[in-house]
Design a protein around this motif. Structure first.
Motif, PDB file in Angstrom:
ATOM      1  N   ILE B 566      23.604  61.060 -75.061  1.00 38.47           N
ATOM      2  CA  ILE B 566      24.948  61.634 -75.151  1.00 38.47           C
ATOM      3  C   ILE B 566      25.996  60.568 -74.818  1.00 38.47           C
ATOM      4  N   LEU B 571      25.661  62.557 -79.527  1.00 32.23           N
ATOM      5  CA  LEU B 571      25.546  63.985 -79.207  1.00 32.23           C
ATOM      6  C   LEU B 571      24.853  64.766 -80.327  1.00 32.23           C
ATOM      7  N   THR B 661      27.424  65.632 -68.770  1.00 35.21           N
ATOM      8  CA  THR B 661      27.774  65.797 -70.182  1.00 35.21           C
ATOM      9  C   THR B 661      29.144  66.462 -70.324  1.00 35.21           C
TER      10      THR B 661
END
Lengths: 69, 688
Positions: B566, B571, B661
């Motif tokens: 990520i 992603l 994240t």
């Protein structure tokens, strides 16, 4: 030009290659490789003897995770 | 053009072969199915997944860069950082990841029938295990060859780092305990096996002295002499077994065997490595590779029939070998061979220091795991070629099917897997054993399977020699894992202890080494003794705990990998690791929940402890069980706490990654990527 596989010259070469691979993967030729490298990198220093090298190697090799479940 | 069309046709053919073999295995009913179907299904799956999925991940997700110098090139010191020929590195990596796990787990899981285990091994490996190994290897290679624990700390923060450290330490404790149990069950009341195993210790020491002092560093020479001596041990064990006066000395009960394993583990950790650990490792690695290839060859030549049904009634959770439903327990029982978290410890830290070029990560990371998964498929075949009745008679603990042979065969036959006392005693005699009933743990039944396959392939004789050769082979490399694990565990423990007491953390001090080794052996010894005392054979307690801890470590590794993907701006591809992570989180949590809270005393640790406590209080226990009951009750409560701890650690790490994240996607500050800067490779041969 290489001869077709199976002819004596080529077979010997193949077997030699296989043998070199077995020696390298098992660490049998580790000392020879060390000497070669040592001569290149530190030509001015005296290399370790076979026994010294093997002792030093074994202590290093068992320092981390080397075997799984 | 014709060449590319030909290549497409070949791959299409491989894909069709794999798919139809899987289909064949899945829908097959009635008559026996040939083991070659399993080989075809496995080969097709691995080849197609390697050719397409791993190539896609390397090109699109990881974007391997062959112009980038690897840590081995940048830090080349001729010792631990060495650019190595890719086949040599592959050999080292495969030898390091392939342990006894993929042989034992699949053997135990065959109580559900061959289908669920086989499908999970194939799917788990190509979508989970291979991906984990490869991506962790990639992450570590881009980070100067750092370990998983260090990467967790650098990329997620101190919480992730601590979780990885505790997870790694706990998995080693449980792993060694369960492997010790497997050895104990193979050795108990078997003079032949015990004598052979004892014989391997002086052989290892002799080879250690040979390679250290007499012919230093002559690894191949020493190993060949050692393997010859090991074969002499197998033969000598048979001689001892044949002698009425000698065999009594080697006829040990399981508690004696357990003490032997603990004393041995302590000695191996406290003695210098060159004397016992290193030479044993050489011998077991050669033997392991030799036997694996020999087994593959023998299966191909023999093409045996698989006699196990695709599904058994035990998918409802009432299995004799371990209790619990197909979901989640088949996914917990088979960890190694499908996805094994332990591999992430080798894929980070160890192998990345050997890679000459990044592009080799694909073959070494993904390819090695595919090969290990293939070993698991062979274990499936070895377990399923014997009559199911015999498989259950060997693997069912006396606590489930009864102590007397007649009771056991009656019960197993009543399940629909006919077996007779005569059949079992004939088999035991052929294998050179007094009895094969209740030899739980997977190793003996695997040895029977292997002995049958080998003996039939090589002329149909010497079954007893082949059986004890197989036992020696299994025990030898289980003991290697036990030695190496105790040593690594001792280092980790000292790393923790140094926060409490400086002298205890000193790895170069001999007294500190002895104390830390003793503490660590006591930790796994506790679980081993608990397993030995357990009336249900111990496997029912320890193997699920091991599976959960192994999947926990895989979960931590995949979480770290997902976090890194990520942060790399990938992603949209993060599902590559997030998908197996999600599956493991579901499996691990469900299994931990059931092992802790299930009201069935054979599944839930707490229910098991309470059930035993009630029986003890009511005086309903037979007198010989009363003495060990309090320890078992406490033990099950500790197991419950441990299973709960595993699940909590996993969720803490996942939550930490999700927090990171969230912050990252909202433009807030996170730990930066710790990737080393690009420096161009100078190795000309790497760019061929």
């Amino acid at each position: 030009m290489s001869t077709p596989l199976g002819l004596p010259g080529n077979l010997r070469e193949d077997l030699q290659k296989l043998w070199d691979f077995v020696r390298e993967v098992s660490g049998d030729d580790a000392y020879e490789r060390y000497l070669k490298r040592h001569a290149k990198v530190h030509p001015d220093l005296e290399p370790m003897t076979r026994q010294e090298f093997f002792k030093a190697e074994q202590d290093r090799k068992w320092d981390g995770v080397t075997r799984c479940c | 053009m014709p060449r590319s069309i030909l290549s497409k046709l070949v791959w299409l053919a491989i894909a069709v072969m794999g798919a139809s073999a899987i289909g064949g295995i899945a829908i097959h009913r009635g008559e026996h199915i040939n083991a070659l179907w399993f080989i075809a299904a496995a080969a097709g799956t691995y080849l197609v997944a390697y050719r397409f999925y791993s190539a896609w991940i390397c090109a699109k997700v990881l974007v391997l860069d062959e112009t980038r110098a690897t840590p081995a090139e940048r830090f080349n010191n001729g010792r631990d950082f060495v650019p190595t020929n890719k086949w040599v590195a592959f050999g080292h990596h495969f030898a390091a990841i392939a342990g006894p796990g993929p042989l034992i787990g699949p053997t135990l899981a065959m109580q559900f029938g061959y289908l669920p285990g086989t499908l999970w091994i194939l799917a788990g490996a190509v979508l989970g295990g291979c991906v984990q190994d490869m991506i962790i290897m990639f992450c570590s290679t881009r980070r100067d060859g750092r370990s998983l624990g260090q990467m967790a700390r650098d990329e997620l923060g101190p919480v992730g780092g601590w979780a990885a450290l505790i997870g790694s330490l706990m998995i080693i404790v449980i792993l060694i305990a369960v492997l010790g149990l497997v050895i104990v069950k193979a050795m108990k009341h078997s003079p032949w096996a015990t004598a052979t195993v004892l014989g391997t210790i002086p052989v290892a020491m002799l080879i250690g002295i040979y390679m250290r002092g007499i012919r230093p560093g002559r690894v191949l020479e020493g190993s060949i002499i050692g393997i010859a001596l090991l074969l002499v041990c197998v033969w000598g064990g048979g001689v001892i077994n044949g002698s009425e006066s000698l065999k009594g000395y080697f006829d040990w009960n399981d508690m004696t065997c357990a003490w032997f394993v603990m004393i041995y583990g302590f000695a191996a950790a406290a003695l210098p490595v060159w004397l016992l650990l290193a030479p044993r490792d050489y011998l077991s690695t050669f033997l392991k590779l030799g036997v694996v290839f020999m087994l593959a060859g023998a299966i191909l030549i023999l093409a045996p029939e698989v006699k196990m049904p695709p599904l058994t009634q035990f998918i409802d959770g009432t299995g004799p070998i371990f209790k619990g439903d197909l979901f989640p327990f088949v996914f917990i029982t088979i960890a190694c061979g499908a996805i094994s978290g332990f591999h992430s410890l080798v894929s980070s830290g160890t192998t990345p220091k050997l890679l000459a070029n990044e592009k080799e990560i694909r073959m070494i990371g993904y390819g090695s795991m595919a090969l290990e998964s293939f070993v698991a498929i062979m274990a499936v075949i070895a377990a399923c070629v014997m009559e199911p009745g015999i498989y259950f008679a060997i693997n069912s603990p006396p606590g489930v099917v009864g102590k007397e042979a007649a009771d056991a065969v009656a019960k197993i036959t009543s399940w629909g897997y006919p077996v007779t006392v005569e059949q079992m005693s004939a088999l035991a005699t052929e294998m050179g054993e007094k009895t094969l009933f209740g030899r739980v743990g997977g190793a003996p039944s695997l040895a029977v399977g292997m002995a049958t396959i080998f003996s039939t392939t090589f002329g149909g004789k010497l079954l007893d020699m082949w059986y004890h050769f197989a036992i020696m082979f299994e025990v030898l490399f289980i003991l290697t894992t036990l030695d190496a694990g105790t040593r690594v565990g001792r280092f980790m423990l000292q790393d923790l202890l140094k926060h409490v007491s400086k002298p205890l953390g000193d790895v170069s001090s001999y007294p500190a080494t002895v104390v830390a080794s003793a503490i660590f052996v006591a930790a796994w010894g506790y679980f081993l003794v608990q397993g030995v005392q357990d009336p249900l054979g111990g496997v029912n307690i320890l193997w699920p705990l091991f599976g959960i801890s192994n999947q926990l470590l895989a979960g931590i590794a995949l979480t770290v990998a997902t976090g890194i993907l990520i942060k790399m701006g990938k992603l949209r591809y993060a599902w590559v690791t997030a998908l197996p992570l999600t599956w493991l989180a579901i499996v691990c949590t469900t299994a931990a929940w059931q092992k802790v809270f299930s009201t069935n005393p054979a599944i839930g640790f707490l229910a098991g402890a309470n059930d035993l406590a009630q029986k003890l209080a009511a005086g309903a226990l037979p007198p010989e069980k009363v003495a060990s009951a309090p320890a078992l009750i406490l033990g099950q409560r500790i197991d419950a706490a441990l299973a709960l701890l595993f699940a909590i650690i996993l969720w803490i790490v996942i939550a930490d990654m999700l927090r990171m994240t969230y912050r990252f996607l909202n433009g807030k500050q996170v730990q930066p990527l710790s990737e080393a800067p690009h420096s161009p490779t100078q190795l000309a041969w790497a760019r061929d």
